[in-house]
Design a protein around this motif. Structure first.
Motif, short mmCIF file in Angstrom:
data_model
loop_
_atom_site.label_atom_id
_atom_site.label_comp_id
_atom_site.label_asym_id
_atom_site.label_seq_id
_atom_site.Cartn_x
_atom_site.Cartn_y
_atom_site.Cartn_z
N SER A 191 40.74 -38.53 -47.87
CA SER A 191 40.14 -39.79 -47.44
C SER A 191 38.71 -39.88 -47.97
CB SER A 191 40.11 -39.85 -45.91
OG SER A 191 39.17 -38.91 -45.40
N GLU A 192 38.07 -41.01 -47.74
CA GLU A 192 36.69 -41.17 -48.22
C GLU A 192 35.72 -40.24 -47.51
OE1 GLU A 192 35.33 -45.17 -48.23
OE2 GLU A 192 36.48 -45.70 -50.01
N ASP A 193 36.11 -39.73 -46.34
CA ASP A 193 35.27 -38.78 -45.62
C ASP A 193 35.59 -37.34 -45.99
OD1 ASP A 193 34.02 -40.82 -44.32
OD2 ASP A 193 35.10 -40.58 -42.42
N GLY A 194 36.65 -37.15 -46.77
CA GLY A 194 37.11 -35.80 -47.07
C GLY A 194 36.31 -35.13 -48.17
N ALA A 195 36.75 -33.94 -48.53
CA ALA A 195 36.04 -33.17 -49.55
C ALA A 195 37.02 -32.35 -50.38
CB ALA A 195 35.02 -32.23 -48.89
N VAL A 196 36.73 -32.26 -51.67
CA VAL A 196 37.44 -31.34 -52.56
C VAL A 196 36.41 -30.32 -53.03
CG1 VAL A 196 38.70 -31.07 -54.72
CG2 VAL A 196 39.08 -33.10 -53.30
N LEU A 197 36.61 -29.07 -52.65
CA LEU A 197 35.73 -27.98 -53.06
C LEU A 197 36.26 -27.40 -54.35
CD1 LEU A 197 33.37 -25.99 -52.43
CD2 LEU A 197 35.06 -24.59 -51.19
N VAL A 198 35.45 -27.43 -55.40
CA VAL A 198 35.86 -27.02 -56.74
C VAL A 198 35.11 -25.76 -57.15
CG1 VAL A 198 36.19 -27.78 -59.12
CG2 VAL A 198 36.15 -29.47 -57.28
N ARG A 199 35.84 -24.79 -57.69
CA ARG A 199 35.24 -23.54 -58.14
C ARG A 199 34.48 -23.73 -59.46
NH1 ARG A 199 39.99 -19.06 -57.72
NH2 ARG A 199 40.02 -19.57 -59.95
N PRO A 200 33.69 -22.75 -59.87
CA PRO A 200 32.99 -22.86 -61.15
C PRO A 200 33.92 -22.99 -62.36
CG PRO A 200 31.96 -21.19 -59.79
CD PRO A 200 33.21 -21.59 -59.08
N ASP A 201 35.18 -22.55 -62.23
CA ASP A 201 36.13 -22.70 -63.34
C ASP A 201 36.93 -23.99 -63.24
OD1 ASP A 201 37.65 -21.97 -61.17
OD2 ASP A 201 38.76 -20.38 -62.19
N ARG A 202 36.47 -24.91 -62.38
CA ARG A 202 37.07 -26.24 -62.22
C ARG A 202 38.49 -26.20 -61.66
NH1 ARG A 202 38.11 -27.87 -66.65
NH2 ARG A 202 37.53 -26.01 -67.82
N PHE A 203 38.79 -25.17 -60.88
CA PHE A 203 40.02 -25.16 -60.09
C PHE A 203 39.65 -25.42 -58.64
CE2 PHE A 203 41.98 -23.61 -63.81
CZ PHE A 203 43.36 -23.65 -63.63
N VAL A 204 40.57 -26.10 -57.94
CA VAL A 204 40.29 -26.47 -56.55
C VAL A 204 40.37 -25.24 -55.67
CG1 VAL A 204 41.06 -27.87 -54.59
CG2 VAL A 204 41.16 -28.81 -56.92
N ALA A 205 39.32 -25.01 -54.88
CA ALA A 205 39.27 -23.87 -53.96
C ALA A 205 39.79 -24.24 -52.58
CB ALA A 205 37.84 -23.34 -53.85
N TRP A 206 39.52 -25.49 -52.15
CA TRP A 206 39.88 -25.93 -50.80
C TRP A 206 39.69 -27.43 -50.74
CZ3 TRP A 206 36.06 -27.72 -47.07
CH2 TRP A 206 36.58 -27.95 -45.77
N ARG A 207 40.38 -28.08 -49.82
CA ARG A 207 40.14 -29.50 -49.60
C ARG A 207 40.26 -29.81 -48.12
NH1 ARG A 207 45.60 -32.50 -52.05
NH2 ARG A 207 47.11 -31.44 -50.69
N SER A 208 39.58 -30.85 -47.72
CA SER A 208 39.60 -31.31 -46.33
C SER A 208 39.75 -32.81 -46.32
CB SER A 208 38.31 -30.91 -45.61
OG SER A 208 38.18 -31.59 -44.38
N ASN A 209 40.53 -33.32 -45.40
CA ASN A 209 40.68 -34.77 -45.29
C ASN A 209 39.54 -35.41 -44.51
OD1 ASN A 209 42.34 -36.98 -46.10
ND2 ASN A 209 42.94 -37.26 -43.95
#
Length: 595
Positions: free
Chosen positions: A554-572
């Motif tokens: 969602s617009e309030d959520g977050a995508v946490l991206v690692r330094p190698d541009r792979f997704v580490a975690w996400r939250s809605n």
């Protein structure tokens, strides 16, 4: 014995070792690169460079330079089967994202285009960047052995100056074996290997010849040559010609007949056969080199022990089908570099380094299997076309049947077409190149209610790239514009916001304040900086609305991206309490970093 102390000892200066040194300098990590050779690669060797690899080079600030010395995909457009370079053409297929049915898929999925960038051209660029930023490089030095000091954890390596014969000790925090298919580091480390021997023998002839008169409407990277009008020598059941420089420099790989393990022909005989394969006696050729190689089906079951790592061809060895070799080597290095960098800076525990083998070994295994599977499909095609038929008259009869108005001819044409279509996984295996899913302690998927998305069939997974922000997937690409961008300003990829040596949070307009506060808490507690960017109507505009379709939050959520541009975690972003979100982010970063 003289002794050198350094952070990292890299053995091997090929694509894996050179890129590892280059990428490590982005984290302020330096060391020593040694190679038993006397220079960078003298022959083109690996050449096709994928979107994913150009993304790594882009993050290192090298995309434009590398692209300026590469051959664009427009000039590697076709993949042909023909009698000779100038002779009858049996089929042609689009290659490297040039298929009109696939071109849009490639453009939507990556900010980078693939190109042809020979290893001999890329290596000097990578080594220049590594050495200009602190790495030392020694040619003609041979790695002998290593042992680990149990008290200090330091790696004590013995190397030998090939010119003088003198021995030198190198004491390092890390030892990285990027020393190719005959890796001494992998042998000394006693890595377990899955090895299927006896894959075949081949001869490469690298030569100069002006073939521009043939290529005006046939610009292609790969040309499979049958030469059915003359008996084929033992060392050449079929020839694969690839372009090095349009249209003046070439390599012909001659795959030997079964059971042949060496070339007994003279150089003059081989040169004459090259002329026969070209099919135009007026063409003058100048041979630059001849080398032999063997087809392998081999991968390591693990890539590391302690602070000793192996990468590249040291741990995955396969035929050149699909063009996966140097691409996988460079991506191995990209994965390892940020982890060593974070541990060296004290931002992560050494336990983070265990994720290198956990993440990259499945990739290497899959690459070896894919390349050899493609080889099997080629073998089916060769059998259909009578490539291994010793009787020249029978061989011509088999090929001629492909053009006969008979039931047998119709069946042969249908079988030929089906195999050509099956080889699309080699020509446009976008999924093979891009669909890596990392599963390790460096990825937090615990909050996901469902398993990772997947294609319904392996064939789809090979051909197509599945974009997702599910933890462990590559960050999806979307073109963005800064909120106050002028018409003359370039677009920016989501990839350009991530990477650059740091974790990144991508959120929407409603999440900027919340996640910026959480990132600040992480910086205070863990000393790790996490830039936060809002996409939508915040920092960047999602001008094509691609990110809103791909983000999975969602617009309030977050995508946490690692330094190698792979997704580490996400939250809605369902929890609106800033303190709980900050505590959660600290918890997740602590586990990812082994803190």
């Amino acid at each position: 014995m003289a002794c050198i102390r350094t952070d990292v000892l890299i053995v091997g200066a090929g694509p894996a070792g050179a890129s590892l040194g280059c990428f490590l300098t982005r984290y302020g990590v330096t060391g020593l690169i040694v190679s038993k050779t006397s220079s960078t690669a003298r022959t083109p060797r690996a050449h096709f460079t994928s979107n994913a690899t150009f993304e790594c080079l882009r993050d290192a600030g090298l995309e434009n330079e590398c692209r300026s010395v590469s051959t664009s995909r427009e000039l590697i457009k076709f993949y042909r089967f023909c009698h000779t370079m100038a002779g009858k053409e049996l089929s042609r297929s689009y290659y490297a994202g040039n298929d009109p049915h696939r071109e849009g898929e490639y453009k939507r999925a990556s900010p980078c285009e693939q190109a042809d960038l020979p290893q001999s051209t890329l290596e000097p660029i990578l080594l220049r960047v590594a050495t200009q930023n602190g790495f030392k490089l020694r040619w003609d030095y041979e790695f002998i052995s290593f042992n680990e000091d149990e008290e200090t954890g330091k790696i004590h390596s013995t190397i030998r100056d090939i010119l003088s014969g003198s021995l030198l000790k190198v004491v390092s925090n890390y030892l990285c074996g990027a020393d190719g298919a005959k890796s001494v580091v992998a042998r000394e480390l006693q890595l377990p290997f899955h090895d299927t021997p006896g894959g075949g023998f081949a001869l490469n002839v690298w030569f100069e010849a002006d073939l521009s008169h043939m290529m005006a409407h046939s610009a292609g990277l790969i040309h499979m040559l049958l030469a059915p009008d003359k008996p084929q020598p033992d060392y050449c059941a079929i020839a694969i010609t690839r372009q090095v420089k349009p249209f003046s420099e070439w390599v012909i790989s001659m795959l030997a007949k079964p059971g042949i393990a060496k070339v007994t022909a003279s150089e003059d005989e081989i040169i004459q056969h090259v002329k026969d394969l070209l099919g135009d006696p007026s063409v003058e050729i100048k041979v630059k080199s001849m080398t032999t190689w063997s087809i392998q089906d081999c991968y390591a079951e693990q890539y590391a022990r302690g602070n000793v790592f192996c990468l590249g061809d040291a741990v995955h060895r396969h035929p050149p089908f699909n063009g996966l070799g140097s691409n996988t080597c460079i991506q191995d290095a990209y994965n390892l570099a940020w982890k060593i960098g974070y541990v060296q800076k004290g931002w992560a525990s050494p336990s983070l380094l265990k994720s290198f083998s956990a993440e990259r070994q499945p990739v290497g295994k899959a690459v070896v299997r894919r390349a050899n599977k493609t080889g099997t499909i080629h073998a089916q095609l060769f059998a259909l076309m009578g490539v291994f038929e010793p009787d020249l008259a029978k061989k011509r009869r088999i090929l001629d049947s492909l053009e006969e108005n008979t039931e047998e001819g119709a069946e042969a044409r249908a079988a030929f077409q089906q195999i050509i279509e099956n080889l699309d996984s080699e020509r446009h295996g976008f999924g093979v190149e891009m669909n890596q899913l990392y599963q390790s302690q460096a990825v937090w998927a615990d909050d996901e209610p469902n398993p990772p998305p997947s294609f319904s069939t392996p064939e789809e997974a090979d051909l197509h790239y599945l974009e997702s922000t599910y933890p462990g997937f590559r960050l999806p690409h979307a073109w963005l514009r800064t909120t106050n961008a002028k018409p003359s300003d370039p677009m920016i990829s989501t990839h350009d916001l991530a990477g650059k040596g740091h974790f990144t949070i991508l959120t929407g307009l409603g999440g900027k304040a919340k996640w910026a506060y959480a990132a600040l808490r992480v910086q205070i507690d863990l000393s790790v900086e996490i830039p936060v960017y809002s996409i939508g109507a915040g920092d960047y505009r999602d001008v094509f609305y691609d990110w809103s379709k791909k983000s999975g939050i969602s617009e309030d959520g977050a995508v946490l991206v690692r330094p190698d541009r792979f997704v580490a975690w996400r939250s809605n972003g369902d929890d609106r309490d800033p303190e709980r979100n900050a505590d959660r982010l600290i918890e997740i970063m602590s586990r990812i970093l082994g803190r």
